[in-house]
Write a protein that holds these residues in place. Structure first.
Motif, PDB file in Angstrom:
ATOM      1  N   MET A   1       0.839  -1.252  -0.046  1.00  0.00           N
ATOM      2  CA  MET A   1       0.038  -0.309   0.005  1.00  0.00           C
ATOM      3  C   MET A   1       0.978   1.317  -0.012  1.00  0.00           C
ATOM      4  O   MET A   1       1.703   1.235   0.885  1.00  0.00           O
ATOM      5  N   ASN A   2       0.464   2.245  -0.945  1.00  0.00           N
ATOM      6  CA  ASN A   2       1.372   3.667  -0.788  1.00  0.00           C
ATOM      7  C   ASN A   2       0.313   4.844  -0.629  1.00  0.00           C
ATOM      8  O   ASN A   2      -1.064   4.365  -0.827  1.00  0.00           O
ATOM      9  N   THR A   3       0.562   5.902  -0.527  1.00  0.00           N
ATOM     10  CA  THR A   3      -0.414   7.075  -0.418  1.00  0.00           C
ATOM     11  C   THR A   3      -1.309   7.119  -1.821  1.00  0.00           C
ATOM     12  O   THR A   3      -2.542   7.686  -1.581  1.00  0.00           O
ATOM     13  N   ASN A   4      -0.761   6.613  -2.681  1.00  0.00           N
ATOM     14  CA  ASN A   4      -1.319   6.845  -3.997  1.00  0.00           C
ATOM     15  C   ASN A   4      -2.760   6.133  -4.128  1.00  0.00           C
ATOM     16  O   ASN A   4      -3.736   6.179  -4.523  1.00  0.00           O
ATOM     17  N   ASP A   5      -2.350   4.631  -3.295  1.00  0.00           N
ATOM     18  CA  ASP A   5      -3.489   3.828  -3.299  1.00  0.00           C
ATOM     19  C   ASP A   5      -4.613   4.232  -2.411  1.00  0.00           C
ATOM     20  O   ASP A   5      -5.937   4.146  -2.691  1.00  0.00           O
ATOM     21  N   LEU A   6      -4.409   5.215  -1.265  1.00  0.00           N
ATOM     22  CA  LEU A   6      -5.155   5.849  -0.556  1.00  0.00           C
ATOM     23  C   LEU A   6      -6.136   7.023  -1.142  1.00  0.00           C
ATOM     24  O   LEU A   6      -7.212   7.112  -1.280  1.00  0.00           O
ATOM     25  N   LYS A   7      -5.277   7.701  -2.216  1.00  0.00           N
ATOM     26  CA  LYS A   7      -5.795   8.696  -3.131  1.00  0.00           C
ATOM     27  C   LYS A   7      -6.912   8.129  -4.019  1.00  0.00           C
ATOM     28  O   LYS A   7      -8.124   8.690  -4.134  1.00  0.00           O
ATOM     29  N   ILE A   8      -6.598   7.035  -4.623  1.00  0.00           N
ATOM     30  CA  ILE A   8      -7.513   6.353  -5.419  1.00  0.00           C
ATOM     31  C   ILE A   8      -8.575   5.696  -4.663  1.00  0.00           C
ATOM     32  O   ILE A   8      -9.925   5.777  -5.057  1.00  0.00           O
ATOM     33  N   PHE A   9      -8.539   5.277  -3.411  1.00  0.00           N
ATOM     34  CA  PHE A   9      -9.587   4.635  -2.724  1.00  0.00           C
ATOM     35  C   PHE A   9     -10.575   5.897  -2.363  1.00  0.00           C
ATOM     36  O   PHE A   9     -11.944   5.733  -2.540  1.00  0.00           O
ATOM     37  N   GLU A  10      -9.835   7.029  -2.111  1.00  0.00           N
ATOM     38  CA  GLU A  10     -10.797   8.095  -1.663  1.00  0.00           C
ATOM     39  C   GLU A  10     -11.437   8.703  -2.859  1.00  0.00           C
ATOM     40  O   GLU A  10     -12.913   9.065  -2.816  1.00  0.00           O
ATOM     41  N   ALA A  11     -11.082   8.693  -4.056  1.00  0.00           N
ATOM     42  CA  ALA A  11     -11.565   9.107  -5.299  1.00  0.00           C
ATOM     43  C   ALA A  11     -12.899   8.338  -5.750  1.00  0.00           C
ATOM     44  O   ALA A  11     -14.006   8.822  -6.013  1.00  0.00           O
ATOM     45  N   VAL A  12     -12.697   6.786  -5.239  1.00  0.00           N
ATOM     46  CA  VAL A  12     -13.726   5.964  -5.590  1.00  0.00           C
ATOM     47  C   VAL A  12     -14.784   6.288  -4.708  1.00  0.00           C
ATOM     48  O   VAL A  12     -16.168   6.229  -5.189  1.00  0.00           O
ATOM     49  N   ALA A  13     -14.742   6.658  -3.429  1.00  0.00           N
ATOM     50  CA  ALA A  13     -15.666   6.694  -2.438  1.00  0.00           C
ATOM     51  C   ALA A  13     -16.231   8.152  -2.667  1.00  0.00           C
ATOM     52  O   ALA A  13     -17.485   8.474  -2.761  1.00  0.00           O
ATOM     53  N   ALA A  14     -15.648   9.248  -2.997  1.00  0.00           N
ATOM     54  CA  ALA A  14     -16.043  10.593  -3.422  1.00  0.00           C
ATOM     55  C   ALA A  14     -16.875  10.372  -4.482  1.00  0.00           C
ATOM     56  O   ALA A  14     -18.027  11.082  -4.806  1.00  0.00           O
ATOM     57  N   HIS A  15     -16.608   9.768  -5.882  1.00  0.00           N
ATOM     58  CA  HIS A  15     -17.243   9.672  -7.108  1.00  0.00           C
ATOM     59  C   HIS A  15     -18.560   8.505  -7.234  1.00  0.00           C
ATOM     60  O   HIS A  15     -19.375   8.578  -7.902  1.00  0.00           O
ATOM     61  N   GLY A  16     -18.099   7.296  -6.086  1.00  0.00           N
ATOM     62  CA  GLY A  16     -19.152   6.337  -6.420  1.00  0.00           C
ATOM     63  C   GLY A  16     -19.042   5.523  -7.645  1.00  0.00           C
ATOM     64  O   GLY A  16     -20.115   4.958  -8.019  1.00  0.00           O
ATOM     65  N   SER A  17     -17.983   5.736  -8.180  1.00  0.00           N
ATOM     66  CA  SER A  17     -17.672   4.961  -9.228  1.00  0.00           C
ATOM     67  C   SER A  17     -16.290   4.726  -9.665  1.00  0.00           C
ATOM     68  O   SER A  17     -15.292   5.789  -9.467  1.00  0.00           O
ATOM     69  N   PHE A  18     -15.914   3.379  -9.992  1.00  0.00           N
ATOM     70  CA  PHE A  18     -14.529   3.335 -10.627  1.00  0.00           C
ATOM     71  C   PHE A  18     -14.202   3.984 -11.641  1.00  0.00           C
ATOM     72  O   PHE A  18     -13.173   4.590 -11.809  1.00  0.00           O
ATOM     73  N   THR A  19     -15.094   4.220 -12.613  1.00  0.00           N
ATOM     74  CA  THR A  19     -14.886   4.844 -13.823  1.00  0.00           C
ATOM     75  C   THR A  19     -14.735   6.262 -13.743  1.00  0.00           C
ATOM     76  O   THR A  19     -13.592   6.934 -14.154  1.00  0.00           O
ATOM     77  N   ARG A  20     -15.463   6.993 -12.995  1.00  0.00           N
ATOM     78  CA  ARG A  20     -15.144   8.609 -12.652  1.00  0.00           C
ATOM     79  C   ARG A  20     -14.006   8.746 -12.047  1.00  0.00           C
ATOM     80  O   ARG A  20     -13.558   9.584 -11.856  1.00  0.00           O
ATOM     81  N   ALA A  21     -13.925   7.847 -10.786  1.00  0.00           N
ATOM     82  CA  ALA A  21     -12.491   7.954  -9.912  1.00  0.00           C
ATOM     83  C   ALA A  21     -11.155   7.875 -10.865  1.00  0.00           C
ATOM     84  O   ALA A  21     -10.374   8.491 -10.776  1.00  0.00           O
ATOM     85  N   ALA A  22     -11.406   7.011 -12.052  1.00  0.00           N
ATOM     86  CA  ALA A  22     -10.118   6.823 -12.992  1.00  0.00           C
ATOM     87  C   ALA A  22     -10.112   8.118 -13.825  1.00  0.00           C
ATOM     88  O   ALA A  22      -8.702   8.620 -13.884  1.00  0.00           O
ATOM     89  N   ARG A  53     -25.144   0.290 -10.197  1.00  0.00           N
ATOM     90  CA  ARG A  53     -25.324   1.465 -10.669  1.00  0.00           C
ATOM     91  C   ARG A  53     -24.273   2.522  -9.871  1.00  0.00           C
ATOM     92  O   ARG A  53     -23.900   3.415 -10.368  1.00  0.00           O
ATOM     93  N   LYS A  54     -23.586   2.005  -8.784  1.00  0.00           N
ATOM     94  CA  LYS A  54     -22.591   2.711  -8.015  1.00  0.00           C
ATOM     95  C   LYS A  54     -21.857   1.706  -6.959  1.00  0.00           C
ATOM     96  O   LYS A  54     -22.464   0.623  -6.622  1.00  0.00           O
ATOM     97  N   VAL A  55     -20.898   2.273  -6.374  1.00  0.00           N
ATOM     98  CA  VAL A  55     -20.224   1.688  -5.209  1.00  0.00           C
ATOM     99  C   VAL A  55     -20.363   2.595  -3.907  1.00  0.00           C
ATOM    100  O   VAL A  55     -20.225   3.864  -4.185  1.00  0.00           O
ATOM    101  N   ALA A  56     -20.408   2.017  -2.964  1.00  0.00           N
ATOM    102  CA  ALA A  56     -20.466   2.600  -1.725  1.00  0.00           C
ATOM    103  C   ALA A  56     -19.665   2.113  -0.638  1.00  0.00           C
ATOM    104  O   ALA A  56     -19.287   1.067  -0.591  1.00  0.00           O
ATOM    105  N   LEU A  57     -19.213   2.674   0.313  1.00  0.00           N
ATOM    106  CA  LEU A  57     -18.246   2.365   1.585  1.00  0.00           C
ATOM    107  C   LEU A  57     -19.042   1.197   2.381  1.00  0.00           C
ATOM    108  O   LEU A  57     -19.989   1.353   2.793  1.00  0.00           O
ATOM    109  N   THR A  58     -18.209   0.218   2.492  1.00  0.00           N
ATOM    110  CA  THR A  58     -18.700  -0.879   3.507  1.00  0.00           C
ATOM    111  C   THR A  58     -18.134   0.085   5.244  1.00  0.00           C
ATOM    112  O   THR A  58     -17.541   1.052   4.915  1.00  0.00           O
ATOM    113  N   ASN A  59     -18.642  -0.794   6.148  1.00  0.00           N
ATOM    114  CA  ASN A  59     -18.239  -0.262   7.438  1.00  0.00           C
ATOM    115  C   ASN A  59     -16.726  -0.317   7.552  1.00  0.00           C
ATOM    116  O   ASN A  59     -16.121   0.732   8.039  1.00  0.00           O
TER     117      ASN A  59
END
Length: 287
Positions: A1-22, A53-59
């Motif tokens: 794991m590196n900090t870029n992984d976490l930035k990608i993780f945050e982007a997916v959570a913010a956009h609710g989509s792997f495509t939009r995060a990319a 339709r979208k992705v959302a964070l688990t607990n």
């Protein structure tokens, strides 16, 4: 794991989509999918609930998000400290309620910027619970809110006690007659405002549970409506005396319990503070 992984993780959570995060991270979807898969394998649990339709964070994802924001914060603080280790610089985001924003912020800004000209101050006005949440979630560095504060993870510094009073138009009858004229009309900020909560508590203590609210979003608006005789409100007596002394208003005192409001400065506990935040906190610390 590196900090870029976490930035990608945050982007997916913010956009609710792997495509939009990319798209937001200027990479391809397959890379985003691979990075999230690696994170889930490393933590041994799913971080997102996936649907068509979208992705959302688990607990577990929510928990990682909390720590990810802390890591982001620490890295940013480290960069600022390393870049100019001999200066107090950077940006501070400070929250406050509407009355603080309108009448105390100019003085705060003047004093602090004279002492620390390399720090950019940004003020944000919100309701009390929103301010607390924003400090906890790293959206604000600190905030001025009313006490008491019992939120784990927050430290607090007592700033001052203020006396609140009921205000009505200058030609209004005595308070007993105002309350007898049903329904009682009150001029207030939206739900979540500490002054509104105090006024409603006071009315309830008088056995009044039915009243008509006129909701405004500025101190000036509330003063204008009260002066016009459209209802009563509750505000700091010092604010009225200092800034609205010439207005046609009548005040009624409150008991000590409801009439005293303590303001505290809140900031995150057990998190390294930037030099700028330390300087801001120290400006208010009593000797």
């Amino acid at each position: 794991m590196n900090t870029n992984d976490l930035k990608i993780f945050e982007a997916v959570a913010a956009h609710g989509s792997f495509t939009r995060a990319a798209e937001a991270m200027f990479t391809v979807q397959s890379n985003v999918t691979a990075r999230i898969k690696n994170l889930e394998e490393e933590f041994g649990t799913a971080l997102f609930k996936r649907s068509s339709r979208k992705v959302a964070l688990t607990n577990a994802g929510e928990t990682l998000m909390h720590y990810s924001k802390q890591i982001d914060h620490l890295i940013q603080e480290a960069k600022e400290d390393i870049e100019k280790s001999n200066q107090v610089n950077g940006q501070l985001k400070i929250g406050c309620i509407e009355t603080t924003m309108a009448f105390k912020v100019p003085d705060m800004l003047s004093c602090f910027t004279k002492a620390y000209p390399n720090v950019d101050l940004e003020f944000k006005s919100e309701m009390r619970l929103d301010l607390i949440s924003d400090v906890m979630n790293y959206k604000l560095d600190a905030a001025f809110v009313s006490a008491p504060i019992n939120t784990p993870g927050l430290d607090q510094l007592h700033i001052k006690d203020e006396q609140l009073a009921i205000f009505a138009a200058a030609n209004a009858p005595e308070l007993k007659m105002l309350l007898a004229d049903q329904p009682v009309k009150i001029i207030v900020f939206d739900q979540g405002c500490v002054f509104r909560a105090r006024l409603e508590s006071w009315l309830n203590s008088k056995g009044i549970i039915q009243y008509k609210s006129i909701v405004l979003n500025s101190v000036d608006g509330i003063i204008n409506f009260v002066e016009a005789g459209l209802g009563i409100s509750i505000l700091p007596a010092e604010l009225i005396a200092q800034y609205y002394n010439g207005r046609k208003l009548k005040s009624f005192s409150l008991n000590k319990e409801l009439g005293t409001m303590s303001t505290v400065l809140i900031f995150r506990k057990n998190v390294p503070q930037s030099r700028a935040l330390k300087a801001f906190v120290e400006m208010y610390r009593k000797p």
